[in-house]
Structures are given as C-alpha cells and as structure tokens.
Design a protein around this motif. Sequence first.
Motif, PDB file in Angstrom:
ATOM      1  N   TYR A   1       0.843  -1.299   0.200  1.00 43.92           N
ATOM      2  CA  TYR A   1       0.006  -0.321   0.017  1.00 43.92           C
ATOM      3  C   TYR A   1       0.972   0.974   0.176  1.00 43.92           C
ATOM      4  O   TYR A   1       2.290   1.432   0.770  1.00 43.92           O
ATOM      5  CB  TYR A   1      -0.693  -0.169   1.103  1.00 43.92           C
ATOM      6  CG  TYR A   1      -1.299   1.247   1.510  1.00 43.92           C
ATOM      7  CD1 TYR A   1      -3.024   1.702   0.609  1.00 43.92           C
ATOM      8  CD2 TYR A   1      -1.456   2.185   2.656  1.00 43.92           C
ATOM      9  CE1 TYR A   1      -3.217   3.004   0.533  1.00 43.92           C
ATOM     10  CE2 TYR A   1      -1.719   3.761   2.865  1.00 43.92           C
ATOM     11  CZ  TYR A   1      -2.807   3.894   1.660  1.00 43.92           C
ATOM     12  OH  TYR A   1      -3.430   4.883   2.131  1.00 43.92           O
ATOM     13  N   GLN A   2       0.889   2.692  -0.945  1.00 45.23           N
ATOM     14  CA  GLN A   2       1.337   3.681  -1.122  1.00 45.23           C
ATOM     15  C   GLN A   2       0.297   4.771  -1.086  1.00 45.23           C
ATOM     16  O   GLN A   2      -0.286   4.607  -1.615  1.00 45.23           O
ATOM     17  CB  GLN A   2       2.513   3.360  -2.424  1.00 45.23           C
ATOM     18  CG  GLN A   2       2.802   4.606  -2.673  1.00 45.23           C
ATOM     19  CD  GLN A   2       3.314   4.438  -4.508  1.00 45.23           C
ATOM     20  OE1 GLN A   2       4.811   3.858  -4.411  1.00 45.23           O
ATOM     21  NE2 GLN A   2       2.959   5.439  -5.223  1.00 45.23           N
ATOM     22  N   PHE A   3       0.979   5.820  -0.249  1.00 44.45           N
ATOM     23  CA  PHE A   3       0.409   6.681  -0.306  1.00 44.45           C
ATOM     24  C   PHE A   3       1.003   7.975  -0.081  1.00 44.45           C
ATOM     25  O   PHE A   3       2.155   7.893   0.680  1.00 44.45           O
ATOM     26  CB  PHE A   3      -0.123   6.800   0.858  1.00 44.45           C
ATOM     27  CG  PHE A   3      -0.081   7.084   1.963  1.00 44.45           C
ATOM     28  CD1 PHE A   3       0.569   8.340   2.284  1.00 44.45           C
ATOM     29  CD2 PHE A   3       0.581   5.770   3.232  1.00 44.45           C
ATOM     30  CE1 PHE A   3       0.853   8.614   4.077  1.00 44.45           C
ATOM     31  CE2 PHE A   3       1.538   6.099   4.077  1.00 44.45           C
ATOM     32  CZ  PHE A   3       1.227   7.517   4.425  1.00 44.45           C
ATOM     33  N   ASN A   4       0.905   8.972  -0.566  1.00 44.17           N
ATOM     34  CA  ASN A   4       1.435  10.533  -0.984  1.00 44.17           C
ATOM     35  C   ASN A   4       1.071  11.081   0.182  1.00 44.17           C
ATOM     36  O   ASN A   4       0.447  11.712   0.092  1.00 44.17           O
ATOM     37  CB  ASN A   4       1.490  10.690  -2.240  1.00 44.17           C
ATOM     38  CG  ASN A   4       2.119   9.557  -3.291  1.00 44.17           C
ATOM     39  OD1 ASN A   4       1.932   9.572  -3.610  1.00 44.17           O
ATOM     40  ND2 ASN A   4       3.468  10.523  -3.534  1.00 44.17           N
TER      41      ASN A   4
ATOM     42  N   PHE B   1       4.454   0.290   1.836  1.00 46.39           N
ATOM     43  CA  PHE B   1       4.887  -1.220   3.107  1.00 46.39           C
ATOM     44  C   PHE B   1       3.798  -1.581   2.537  1.00 46.39           C
ATOM     45  O   PHE B   1       2.953  -2.185   1.740  1.00 46.39           O
ATOM     46  CB  PHE B   1       3.733  -0.472   4.475  1.00 46.39           C
ATOM     47  CG  PHE B   1       3.280   0.850   5.227  1.00 46.39           C
ATOM     48  CD1 PHE B   1       5.016   0.996   6.376  1.00 46.39           C
ATOM     49  CD2 PHE B   1       2.861   1.918   5.130  1.00 46.39           C
ATOM     50  CE1 PHE B   1       4.913   2.240   6.636  1.00 46.39           C
ATOM     51  CE2 PHE B   1       3.308   3.355   5.859  1.00 46.39           C
ATOM     52  CZ  PHE B   1       4.221   3.725   6.201  1.00 46.39           C
ATOM     53  N   SER B   2       4.770  -2.644   2.602  1.00 50.43           N
ATOM     54  CA  SER B   2       4.910  -4.052   1.871  1.00 50.43           C
ATOM     55  C   SER B   2       5.013  -5.823   2.602  1.00 50.43           C
ATOM     56  O   SER B   2       5.496  -5.597   4.152  1.00 50.43           O
ATOM     57  CB  SER B   2       6.166  -4.350   0.852  1.00 50.43           C
ATOM     58  OG  SER B   2       5.627  -3.210   0.360  1.00 50.43           O
TER      59      SER B   2
ATOM     60  N   SER C   1       9.067  -4.332   4.582  1.00 50.39           N
ATOM     61  CA  SER C   1       9.058  -3.027   4.256  1.00 50.39           C
ATOM     62  C   SER C   1       8.941  -1.689   4.372  1.00 50.39           C
ATOM     63  O   SER C   1       7.406  -1.979   3.711  1.00 50.39           O
ATOM     64  CB  SER C   1       9.852  -3.832   3.033  1.00 50.39           C
ATOM     65  OG  SER C   1       9.251  -3.643   2.168  1.00 50.39           O
ATOM     66  N   MET C   2       9.347  -1.163   3.967  1.00 56.44           N
ATOM     67  CA  MET C   2       8.775   0.190   3.906  1.00 56.44           C
ATOM     68  C   MET C   2       9.512   0.473   2.813  1.00 56.44           C
ATOM     69  O   MET C   2      11.044   0.922   3.039  1.00 56.44           O
ATOM     70  CB  MET C   2       8.925   0.856   5.374  1.00 56.44           C
ATOM     71  CG  MET C   2       8.344   2.266   5.419  1.00 56.44           C
ATOM     72  SD  MET C   2       8.631   3.170   7.268  1.00 56.44           S
ATOM     73  CE  MET C   2      10.107   3.265   7.003  1.00 56.44           C
ATOM     74  N   GLU C   3       9.346   1.820   2.120  1.00 58.88           N
ATOM     75  CA  GLU C   3       9.974   2.071   0.962  1.00 58.88           C
ATOM     76  C   GLU C   3       9.779   3.570   1.061  1.00 58.88           C
ATOM     77  O   GLU C   3       7.998   4.225   1.109  1.00 58.88           O
ATOM     78  CB  GLU C   3       9.392   1.703  -0.210  1.00 58.88           C
ATOM     79  CG  GLU C   3       9.900   0.410  -0.393  1.00 58.88           C
ATOM     80  CD  GLU C   3       9.853  -0.039  -1.845  1.00 58.88           C
ATOM     81  OE1 GLU C   3       9.545   0.420  -2.769  1.00 58.88           O
ATOM     82  OE2 GLU C   3       9.166  -1.715  -1.722  1.00 58.88           O
TER      83      GLU C   3
ATOM     84  N   ARG D   1      15.033   1.070   0.761  1.00 60.45           N
ATOM     85  CA  ARG D   1      13.701   0.038   1.238  1.00 60.45           C
ATOM     86  C   ARG D   1      14.555  -0.700   2.167  1.00 60.45           C
ATOM     87  O   ARG D   1      15.305  -2.043   1.637  1.00 60.45           O
ATOM     88  CB  ARG D   1      14.029  -0.178  -0.376  1.00 60.45           C
ATOM     89  CG  ARG D   1      13.711   0.432  -1.327  1.00 60.45           C
ATOM     90  CD  ARG D   1      13.567  -0.902  -2.926  1.00 60.45           C
ATOM     91  NE  ARG D   1      12.514  -0.212  -3.626  1.00 60.45           N
ATOM     92  CZ  ARG D   1      12.464  -0.417  -4.554  1.00 60.45           C
ATOM     93  NH1 ARG D   1      13.350  -1.428  -5.672  1.00 60.45           N
ATOM     94  NH2 ARG D   1      12.155  -0.034  -5.988  1.00 60.45           N
ATOM     95  N   PRO D   2      13.944  -0.469   3.352  1.00 63.34           N
ATOM     96  CA  PRO D   2      14.721  -0.810   4.941  1.00 63.34           C
ATOM     97  C   PRO D   2      13.589  -1.945   4.287  1.00 63.34           C
ATOM     98  O   PRO D   2      12.248  -2.154   4.624  1.00 63.34           O
ATOM     99  CB  PRO D   2      14.008  -0.391   5.944  1.00 63.34           C
ATOM    100  CG  PRO D   2      13.593   0.869   5.243  1.00 63.34           C
ATOM    101  CD  PRO D   2      13.913   1.345   4.270  1.00 63.34           C
TER     102      PRO D   2
END
Length: 316
Positions: free
Chosen positions: A97-100, A109-110, A136-138, A159-160
């Motif tokens: 899920y990605q947001f700006n 967040f993956s 992970s979080m990008e 990308r940790p």
Amino acid sequence: MALLLYSGLAVSPGFAEEPKDDKAKSSSNSDGSGGKGNKSDKQKDVDTEHLFGFTEGSDAGEKGEQEVLVDTISRFSKRRDGPGPSTYRVLDTRFSYQFNPADRFSLEFSAFGDLRRQRNIADLDDKSFGTFDGASMELKYQFLKGSAEQPLGLAIELRPRFTRVLPVEGKGANVFDMESLLQLDVQVVPGKVWYGSNISFEPAAGRQRGTAGQGYRSSTFLWSNALVGQIAEGTFVGSEARYLRGYDGVFLNRLESEVLLVGPVLHRRFTEKVWLTVAYAAQVWGRDTDPAYARRGLGLTQFERQNLRVKFGMEF
C-alpha cells in the motif's frame, strides 16, 4: 505531437470563455473534464514509476494519491547437482500500500510471501514450502519530474526490509537489508519513447535460525537500463538489460557472481487507475568466482537463469 496540442488547448486560460457551441465540442474531445484534470490525466498516462519492468521509474506521485500493488518476481533454474531431473522455482510476492503525504514524496508498506520448490540443486538442500517472508517500508523522493520541456526525471528511494527466508538457499533466518536506489528516466521522444536507469546497493546482515545460528552477510550491486515506446493508447513495449554483482559480505567484500540479464517489457494501462506490467529476463552472460564453477557458463551461485516479474496495481 497530438498529445502536446491537446494538453495545450486544455490548459489555455482563455479557452474557458469560448462560445457555448465550441465549448461543447471541447467537452466532447476531453471527456467532459476541465483543463487541470486533463493535465493530470496525461501525466498518469505516462507515469514512469512502473513503466520499465524490473527497472523503477522516477515518478513519485502527487499529494493525496494512493495505490495498492501485487508484485510477483518468479526466479527459475539453477545449477543441477548430479544426474536426474532438477527443479528451482521461487515466487516472491509483495502486497503493498502506497500513499503520498506530499508532492513528489511517497511512503509504501509491504508484506512478502515466499513460495518455493528446489530439488537436486548444487549446494542447496531440497525444499518445498510457502511462508510469510517479512515486511518492508519504502521512502521515495523525486528531485526532478520529467516533462516535454524538461525530459529528465530523477529520484532516490530507500527500502529497509526485514526478511525471514534467505533468498537463494531458502533457509529460515532473521535478516535486515537496506537497498538504496537511484532512479533516472528521460523522455527520449516526448510522449512516445522513454529511457529508464537504476543504480542500487543492497547490503544484508542477519543470522540463520536454528541451533547453529550461523551468521549471514551479503550485498548486491545493480545497474539496470530499459527503453520503452508507446505503440497504442495506454500500451508500452520495450526491452531491458540488468547487470548484477553478488558479494559475500555487506560492503561488496568478496565477489561471488556477476550476470547480465536481458529481456522484453510490456506495460498496459487498462483504465486511468488500473495497470499491469510484465517483464521477463534471462541470463545472456555470467560467471561465478568459485573455482569449482569457474569454467561453467553463467553466474548461478547468487542468481538464477531466468526471472519473470508481474505487477498489477490500482490507484485511488
């Protein structure tokens, strides 16, 4: 050229005051949307973030945009260990899920899943399982956004990730890695042809689970390049080449494998909000530094012969 003329008419300040009949014709040509909406739609049609397959484009979106994504990378075929049939198939699937929160800045967040089957493969134990493989979080920031007037797009992404399965061996582990990725793209022919390139460094460190608790250290360097063109409205095709080096040690300490993979890319935007990207890559050159495999073709200690990536996304 037609897209550029269309965009210019849509954003013209004086266009809103034209006669009613002409306005109706304009509304028909622009699907009833205003100038601002037309500009946004055009940008989404050429959004480069998922345009290039394995290579990631620089676009990061605008404030308030959101996206859900299913991204599966399948890895096939490694060196056989002795006579008889062998199998190496790994499906790494990411649900994200990605947001700006701001223009040109995105958070993603993956969660990952690992489904694999490996049998009769050199230096690897036979395994067959499916499991949850970490999260992970990008964080991505776009410094430059490409356009017809300024064709260069540039972004950096961190990308940790925490992973529970060693990517090659398939053994249980607790590993943290941090990929740093520089993303660049250029409109070679505005509205028609795009070039994308990535450079990344990804160190990983952790410990295998079990009584021995053996440590794990590795790092990967990547340089990828892709060129795609629009062949129809919403349909893009092209080719991609990736050069990878896999190391033992977190600071590119000891080279184990290096490879060159080449293959085609397809990107299709079904609607304004729904899209699909498919990319295939196969080793055309590679080598391993292990003396036992130094005379063998390809680099199979750290990498596979073939990769297939399928990404399906929806924006809202």
